[in-house]
Design an enzyme around this catalytic site. Structure first.
Site, PDB file in Angstrom:
ATOM      1  N   GLU A   1       0.786  -1.204   0.010  1.00  0.00           N
ATOM      2  CA  GLU A   1       0.067   0.114   0.065  1.00  0.00           C
ATOM      3  C   GLU A   1       0.808   1.188  -0.109  1.00  0.00           C
ATOM      4  O   GLU A   1       0.747   2.342  -0.904  1.00  0.00           O
ATOM      5  CB  GLU A   1      -0.871  -0.012   1.371  1.00  0.00           C
TER       6      GLU A   1
ATOM      7  N   GLU B   1      10.272   2.173   2.144  1.00  0.00           N
ATOM      8  CA  GLU B   1       9.030   2.033   2.733  1.00  0.00           C
ATOM      9  C   GLU B   1       8.528   0.862   3.626  1.00  0.00           C
ATOM     10  O   GLU B   1       7.992   1.081   4.767  1.00  0.00           O
ATOM     11  CB  GLU B   1       7.784   2.070   1.659  1.00  0.00           C
TER      12      GLU B   1
END
Length: 987
Positions: free
Chosen positions: A104, A177
């Site tokens: 995501e 991330e």
């Protein structure tokens, strides 16, 4: 992101063309289901599956299927300008490495048509979105936004679609991330190699949240052998097993139209959305989406699981155990049983009159409910749980026995019909009370059922379920039958406990050290060199100046030059000033009152939150709170009382403090609402020490539990407490000082002194002479409201309010540290600014936005690995603040705050595009849609007039690069400041 990262923004002002557009949409809506959208109709590559009018929600629901790929689409046609788009995918995890969550994040790091490093965050400042987010649930991932501007809607839809279906998924972005091995100082080969990564640090903080830890571990044991036994967000202990190749494969198999759900809402044309989406989906051929095990094998007998958790240093050491009793209930597709179980959960747990509250909380067995208490429909097979936290370990058996006894008693004796009537009333009121984010909340409420096989349109049919409920109640013991079926005779029952361990934090740290050593001990010199080079490449990528012209953007010209205003009327009822907002409210009256209390001492301010909570918790001399609470639910939408605090628009060293109270009701219940309000403010029984003890313990527990999730807010509040009187009051009302204060009170045996302090505040509060009121209602209800308001006022204390002048405030500049067992940190730095009416306030707002978006985001989040960080300026409070959230390196972040000021002053002038983006980001918040209940409240609460707002708006629009640098020089460079850190002492 596991939690919503909401942004507020503007309601577009499109003049005559917008009026014509809205007019055409009303015609569109009028024929949506009867003519244009009949089942079987084909349009732009889609076929209509069904269309249904939902009268109670004033909307038309249209369900479609994409012909080529099978993608599902739900459109909610409603005359609402705050339009919503969302695309989601079923993403059930196979382990706890966090691939849905990390994916995501990584999808938003650049895509085929938008090959820039971080298009999602950059679009935050190039649009007027009222909401932008992406979040990972237990078995699906959703990418939603909302906006009132049709051009913005198309821009954002294109960016979201490209990110979801055509992301780059570069390995460097995965490392940034997700997780990576990197030198503590990426430019120093001799510094130790450590774990880094945004999601890694986010989840370290998330797992330090006691409520989240309890809930996630309970799920693991409640649903063994299913996808729900895994943490979709990622457990730090498993995140470091995930590879980039696994991430790419998960996207290929799950982020496909055949596995997608699309949601659109509002008054923009459906045809245009379908045409645009279809053009993107034509590249795909249909696939069979991957499946996951979602149905747990039912237990043959109840199970017990006991785990440990960290000690909370702020809470009573002997009351930190948590436990719950959970039952497996209905499949998601059994929508009526789900409706009934949700109501049953409310009947059993919600409010002072509920049997579980009386037996578990009011008895002081626990301080508040456990995090999983209630009906949970986030899984394919739902569950219902009852539990407590803040309990003694030796009471585990007693709590379990109490829960079983409550269930048996209700099964035998039934439920008070008046309480059922109150719930039905709340549903009726909820249908009429529309918020400005109705479309987004609707999507969030439908998503879990939709991804688990429900027809989402069925979930909207509230009135059908209510009518069936009435039939079931008339023909048999409906709720007793549910208790028998799902609770008392259910072998799939989990008794789950967590007890605090002094070794928990050390064990988690040791596990991380062991995992790190397991990876670093096998590294060759070539591996270490590769890690160093990867760190350098990531730094270079983060520092790279990009051409972002490929991203669509709105312009400053798209911002309305005029602030939106609301027609207000002012009068006096008796001697009390009243602000009226006559408007269409769908048959609801909204009431708000402010009672100013000048001259409160610091000690009294600490007690003020407890005082306001007491008014809706202790009952009166004549009536128990359980009886009053039933009437509140039966006749109003709730009564809320809280401390009131406002900074003068002309001086940040002057404040207005006191009590704010509010409620709303159907117009037919106005007299009941005012009677209830009057009774509580006049007659609360502060000598009810048993209820007072329950309230204190619940508040202490709730405050302590909130720190792990909102530590940056507590850090910012504490840092600001030394700089202005409003900052000082905020800390006393809701900062770390209040957390510590409530925990001290919770350990007191004798509460007579506390009771006396509350009585002293009561003698000062809610007098006619210090009161002002605001009412929002239909024109035809102003007269009836005025009559009952007059009666309400006539019963209040008529003695003059204390005229004590506010004492002079002298700023101090202090640093604070609060040691907490989170393994992750929160920081803040605050400086004094200017009052709302000062022209430099606009410059400081723009400065904060530029620093956040162009420097601090990169340095704190991307480089340092914190989950979040930035700067903000509160124009009504006059404080400039820096903050970081779930931060692995707080000292480095404090240096970054200082460096950011030099960055502003030493860099070339800000470009017009950079200034435009900063202004767009601010007007997003300023011009966010508001509900009818909030219209005109700025002038009522803050005293900020339409003229002041318009002046401030014009000042923002004309801010230049020179203005921004001047503000940094005069207000930030080498100025005195205060700092606060919450977290790990070793850091």
């Amino acid at each position: 992101m596991l939690a919503a990262a909401r942004i507020a923004t503007q309601r577009a002002s499109l003049g005559q063309s917008a009026h014509s557009f809205r007019h055409s949409q009303r015609a569109f809506l009028a024929t949506a289901t009867t003519d244009s959208w009949k089942p079987g109709k084909s349009v732009h590559g889609y076929t209509v599956v069904e269309s249904r009018h939902i009268k109670e929600l004033e909307l038309d629901a249209i369900r479609l299927k994409h012909d080529k790929t099978g993608a599902e689409h739900l459109h909610i046609a409603r005359d609402d300008s705050n339009n919503v788009f969302g695309v989601g995918f079923a993403t059930p995890p196979e382990n706890s490495a966090g691939v849905p969550h990390i994916l995501e994040h990584t999808t938003l790091c650049g895509s085929r048509s938008y090959p820039v490093r971080d298009p999602f965050f950059k679009m935050l400042n190039r649009s007027m979105a009222t909401f932008m987010n992406a979040y990972t649930a237990s078995d699906y991932t959703l990418y939603p936004f909302s906006t009132t501007n049709p051009v913005d809607y198309k821009n954002l839809r294109n960016v979201y679609m490209d990110a979801a279906f055509f992301p780059h998924l570069r390995e460097l972005d995965f490392k940034q991330e997700g997780w990576r091995l990197e030198h503590e100082n990426p430019s120093d080969k001799d510094s130790p190699i450590v774990f880094k990564g945004i999601v890694y640090n986010e989840m370290k903080g998330q797992m330090a949240d006691a409520g989240y830890l309890f809930y996630s571990k309970m799920q693991q044991y409640m649903f063994p052998g299913t996808t729900y036994a895994h943490n979709s967000g990622g457990d730090p202990a498993n995140i470091t097993d995930l590879t980039h190749a696994e991430l790419v494969h998960f996207h290929k198999t799950h982020y496909h139209p055949s596995n997608a759900r699309f949601y659109t809402y509002g008054n923009f044309p459906l045809e245009e959305s379908l045409e645009s989406i279809n053009s993107k989906l034509q590249e795909f051929s249909p696939i069979t989406p991957p499946t996951a095990e979602k149905i747990v094998t039912p237990f043959e007998s109840p199970r017990r699981v006991a785990l440990t958790c960290p000690i909370d240093p702020m809470s009573s050491p002997d009351k930190q155990t948590k436990m719950s009793v959970s039952f497996l209930t209905n499949k998601a597709t059994d929508t009526f049983d789900g409706f009934g179980l949700r109501i049953l959960s409310d009947l059993l747990t919600d409010g002072h009159a509920s049997p579980m509250y009386k037996a578990l909380i009011e008895s002081n067995l626990g301080s508040e409910y456990s995090a999983n208490t209630g009906y949970d429909s986030s899984t394919m097979v739902s569950s219902l749980a009852f539990g407590v936290q803040g309990m003694k370990t030796e009471d585990i058996a007693k709590v379990e026995e109490t829960i079983n006894n409550v269930l048996k008693k209700v099964q035998q004796e039934g439920v008070d019909p008046k309480r059922i009537e109150a719930i039905v009333h709340q549903m009726e009121l909820g249908q009429k009370h529309k918020t400005s984010f109705f479309g987004m909340s609707l999507m969030q409420g439908l998503s879990s059922g939709w991804f688990n096989g429900c027809n989402p349109v069925d979930l909207l049919e509230l009135n059908k379920n209510i009518e069936r409920l009435k039939t079931e109640l008339a023909t048999g013991p409906f709720f007793q039958n549910l208790i028998s079926k799902y609770l008392l005779n259910n072998p799939h029952k989990l008794v789950f406990t967590m007890t605090p361990s002094p070794d928990y934090g050390a064990e988690v740290a040791a596990n991380e050290t062991t995992r790190l050593m397991g990876k670093t001990s096998v590294l060759t010199n070539a591996d270490k060199e590769a890690i160093y080079q990867q760190g350098q490449a990531l730094l270079k990528n983060q520092e790279k100046v990009e051409d972002v012209s490929c991203l669509p953007t709105l312009k400053v010209d798209d911002i309305s030059k005029k602030a939106k205003t609301f027609s207000l009327e002012h009068s006096a009822v008796g001697s009390v000033p009243v602000q009226w907002r006559p408007t269409s409210t769908n048959g609801i009256t909204y009431f708000r009152g402010i009672s100013v209390i000048p001259g409160l001492t610091p000690e009294q301010k600490q007690y003020l939150p407890l005082f306001t909570d007491s008014l809706t918790s202790l009952g009166t001399q004549k009536r128990a709170m359980s009886e009053i609470d039933d009437e509140i639910r039966l006749y109003t939408g709730g009564i809320r009382v809280s401390p009131f605090l406002s900074t003068s628009h002309s001086s940040i060293d002057r404040t207005e403090e006191g009590v704010s109270f509010s409620s709303y009701c159907l117009d037919r219940n106005q007299d009941r609402m005012y009677d209830l309000l009057g009774s509580l403010v006049r007659e609360t029984n502060f000598d009810n020490v048993d209820k007072l003890r329950t309230l204190i313990q619940g508040n202490a527990s709730a405050l302590s539990n909130s720190v792990a999730d909102s530590g940056h807010v507590f850090a910012r509040t504490n840092a600001g407490s030394h700089l202005t009187p409003a900052g000082q009051a905020s800390e006393l009302y809701g900062g770390m000082t209040q957390v510590q204060f409530m925990n001290v009170l919770s350990q007191k045996e004798d509460l007579s002194e506390v009771s006396q302090r509350l009585k002293e505040i009561a003698a000062l509060a809610i007098k006619r002479s210090s009161l002002r009121l605001a009412l929002t209602c239909g024109d035809d209800q102003m007269s009836s409201n005025e009559k009952v308001v007059e009666q309400f006022i006539s019963r209040l204390d008529a003695t003059p309010a204390d005229a004590t002048a506010q004492s002079a405030f002298t700023p101090s500049f202090e640093n604070s540290f609060f040691e907490l067992p989170y393994g992750i940190n929160f920081t803040s730095k605050c400086l004094r600014g200017v009052p709302y009416t000062h022209e430099d306030g606009a410059k400081l707002q723009i400065l904060a936005s530029l620093m956040s978006n162009l420097y601090l985001h990169r340095e704190i989040r991307e480089k340092n690995g914190a989950y979040g960080g930035g700067a903000g300026y509160a124009p009504t409070g006059g404080l400039f603040s820096f903050y970081s959230y779930r931060d692995p390196s707080p000292q480095k972040t404090l240096s970054t705050y200082q460096d950011s000021v030099r960055w502003v002053l030493d860099r070339p002038d800000f470009t017009e595009q950079e200034l435009a983006e900063a202004k767009l980001s601010i007007f997003q918040r300023m011009d966010a849609p508001v509900s009818a209940a909030e219209e005109g409240m700025v002038v009522f609460t803050e005293g900020i007039t339409d003229e002041m707002r318009q002046t401030h708006r014009e000042q923002l629009l004309k801010v230049t690069s020179a203005d921004v640098k001047d503000a940094a020089l005069r207000y930030l460079l080498d100025q005195q400041s205060s700092h606060c850190i919450l977290g790990d002492k070793q850091k």
